[in-house]
Scaffold this motif. Sequence first.
Motif, mmCIF file in Angstrom:
data_model
loop_
_atom_site.group_PDB
_atom_site.id
_atom_site.type_symbol
_atom_site.label_atom_id
_atom_site.label_comp_id
_atom_site.label_asym_id
_atom_site.label_seq_id
_atom_site.Cartn_x
_atom_site.Cartn_y
_atom_site.Cartn_z
ATOM 1 N N GLN A 1 0.863 -1.181 0.000
ATOM 2 C CA GLN A 1 0.000 0.000 0.000
ATOM 3 C C GLN A 1 0.900 1.232 0.000
ATOM 4 O OE1 GLN A 1 -3.309 0.406 -0.100
ATOM 5 N NE2 GLN A 1 -3.900 -1.754 -0.070
ATOM 6 N N GLY A 2 0.894 1.951 -1.099
ATOM 7 C CA GLY A 2 1.739 3.122 -1.224
ATOM 8 C C GLY A 2 2.339 3.186 -2.615
ATOM 9 N N THR A 3 3.468 3.882 -2.733
ATOM 10 C CA THR A 3 4.151 4.034 -4.014
ATOM 11 C C THR A 3 5.577 3.515 -3.905
ATOM 12 O OG1 THR A 3 5.045 6.233 -3.496
ATOM 13 C CG2 THR A 3 2.801 6.136 -4.419
ATOM 14 N N GLY A 4 6.250 3.440 -5.054
ATOM 15 C CA GLY A 4 7.648 3.036 -5.036
ATOM 16 C C GLY A 4 8.497 3.981 -4.216
ATOM 17 N N GLY A 5 8.141 5.267 -4.234
ATOM 18 C CA GLY A 5 8.869 6.243 -3.434
ATOM 19 C C GLY A 5 8.661 6.047 -1.952
ATOM 20 N N ASP A 6 7.466 5.569 -1.586
ATOM 21 C CA ASP A 6 7.152 5.351 -0.173
ATOM 22 C C ASP A 6 7.803 4.086 0.374
ATOM 23 O OD1 ASP A 6 5.447 7.560 -0.202
ATOM 24 O OD2 ASP A 6 3.731 6.341 -0.822
ATOM 25 N N LEU A 7 7.728 2.996 -0.394
ATOM 26 C CA LEU A 7 8.091 1.675 0.121
ATOM 27 C C LEU A 7 9.449 1.166 -0.347
ATOM 28 C CD1 LEU A 7 4.627 -0.104 -0.268
ATOM 29 C CD2 LEU A 7 5.537 1.078 1.725
ATOM 30 N N SER A 8 9.740 1.310 -1.622
ATOM 31 C CA SER A 8 10.957 0.708 -2.170
ATOM 32 C C SER A 8 12.176 1.610 -2.070
ATOM 33 C CB SER A 8 10.723 0.305 -3.629
ATOM 34 O OG SER A 8 9.726 -0.689 -3.709
ATOM 35 N N ALA A 9 11.988 2.917 -2.230
ATOM 36 C CA ALA A 9 13.133 3.837 -2.161
ATOM 37 C C ALA A 9 13.846 3.777 -0.807
ATOM 38 C CB ALA A 9 12.678 5.268 -2.476
ATOM 39 N N PRO A 10 13.140 3.729 0.338
ATOM 40 C CA PRO A 10 13.852 3.633 1.629
ATOM 41 C C PRO A 10 14.648 2.345 1.768
ATOM 42 C CG PRO A 10 11.579 4.352 1.958
ATOM 43 C CD PRO A 10 11.689 3.911 0.528
ATOM 44 N N VAL A 11 14.140 1.247 1.202
ATOM 45 C CA VAL A 11 14.888 -0.010 1.230
ATOM 46 C C VAL A 11 16.186 0.153 0.443
ATOM 47 C CG1 VAL A 11 14.896 -2.446 0.548
ATOM 48 C CG2 VAL A 11 12.816 -1.413 1.507
ATOM 49 N N ALA A 12 16.081 0.729 -0.748
ATOM 50 C CA ALA A 12 17.273 0.958 -1.573
ATOM 51 C C ALA A 12 18.273 1.846 -0.845
ATOM 52 C CB ALA A 12 16.862 1.592 -2.905
ATOM 53 N N GLN A 13 17.767 2.855 -0.152
ATOM 54 C CA GLN A 13 18.650 3.764 0.577
ATOM 55 C C GLN A 13 19.470 3.019 1.621
ATOM 56 O OE1 GLN A 13 18.717 4.911 3.891
ATOM 57 N NE2 GLN A 13 19.912 6.795 3.643
ATOM 58 N N GLN A 14 18.831 2.102 2.337
ATOM 59 C CA GLN A 14 19.538 1.340 3.370
ATOM 60 C C GLN A 14 20.568 0.391 2.758
ATOM 61 O OE1 GLN A 14 16.904 -0.233 6.595
ATOM 62 N NE2 GLN A 14 15.298 0.889 5.523
ATOM 63 N N VAL A 15 20.213 -0.219 1.639
ATOM 64 C CA VAL A 15 21.127 -1.162 0.985
ATOM 65 C C VAL A 15 22.357 -0.430 0.460
ATOM 66 C CG1 VAL A 15 21.392 -2.771 -0.941
ATOM 67 C CG2 VAL A 15 19.278 -2.775 0.401
#
Length: 483
Positions: free
Chosen positions: A458-472
């Motif tokens: 529930q949300g957008t790629g900016g909401d959910l996936s971008a923070p994961v990428a940032q941590q990686v």
Amino acid sequence: MNAPLRKVAISVLVLFTLLILNANYIQVVRSSELRSDPSNTRILAEEYDRERGQIVVDGNPVAQSVATDDTLTYLRQYPQPDLYSTVTGYYSLVYGNSGIEDAEDEILSGSDDRLAFRRIADLFTGRDPSGGNVELTLDAATQQAAFDALGGVRGAVVALDPETGAVLAMVSSPTYDPGQLSSHDPAAIRAYSDSLSAMDPDPRVNTTVSERYSPGSVFKLIVSAAALEDGYTPDTVVPAPQYYTPSDSSRAIPNFGNEVCDPSGEQSLIQALTISCNTAFAGLGVELGEDRVREAAEAFGIDEGGFTMPLPVVESTVGDVDGNAQLANASIGQQNVQITPLQGAMIAAAIANDGELMTPYLVDQLQAPDLSVVDQTTPEVRSQPVSADVAEQLQEMMVSVVENGSGRRAQIDGYTVGGKTGTAQTTTDGDDNQWFVGFAGPDGDPQIAVAVFVEGGQGTGGDLSAPVAQQVMSAYLAAHGGN
């Protein structure tokens, strides 16, 4: 010789001939098939009496064999099962092998031709035979960050070294314990397998390479690449209406949330990518034409067939496109466009590497039991999807996405980060698939490329996936000093 004896002699001769032919057929033609048959208990006993080689990450085993008091001498163990199951796979009495356990079985079991002299020496010295080791390219800190950042949600992370193609992280979630499939208890193995089969998705499926998904707005990078190669620039102004209606359809394509991209109804290409304007890219794809869009996609590896690295990778595809309406939807990553998470990382890596796409690889080197290297992977150029100039323009546009647009949550202090978000509609209730692909590094030197896929969030790629990428990406840059 009378007739009856002659007939008997001929019959005996024919039977002996058939017996000899059958023996040769079994021992020569079907030998490999019979040897690999999981029901061949003699071969199983032989394999389990030999110490299988290790699968290694950063010098530490993530799969290893330990001696037991069982009838089968060695038991396969996985010290960090959840963290590495995506890659290692399992080594099972009941279900055979998967993952690296399968792809590199010959070196791990010691049957590889490159270990032939070692096997001969074992015969003469009386040394117990053993398998060789497989050293992976994974970076332990980056793998851990990817696993932790996903937090058990359905999804996948792939991280690549853009300059070499080495896989730095590969996580498919949810995960499982390969040790429970690799025990010496067939009943327990089957019971655990049944529990995994009841899950959705089955954790044994490596979604990073074995599953394809609609990429949503990530595909706008492909359309942007085609446009830039055809003479557009980041500042070229393109139509960006609130709705775009293809010439062969009465159904209008809206922007996300029915938003207006620009009050003027047009905007620059870089701004269209920054805010991920659907109507701009739907119209641009139609303007470029199906052949040009397909050509750009193929240059990045889409519709170019599956490959191995050494895990088998399914083909990503644009799919069938029939008319402008379907082309418009395909140009924003919908319709029949389907890519693997690995393909998403490959797109970002090629752009980060000045337009040069390196072949992804997961195995750094193969080692004999004495740790001598029997094979070392040499990075290879897979293709040149775009020129260096176009890659630089795409980098500029992706940096704008992170600094000014939908990818802000991927920002890393002190580093240049570029990316593209994607939200692919799969249902009518807003439970969509979320993407982020991008790169990070010191200014002008991208050192890691990633793709993050979250299924049904529930949300957008900016909401959910971008923070994961940032941590990686942060974990990799912190571990390696950004150098």
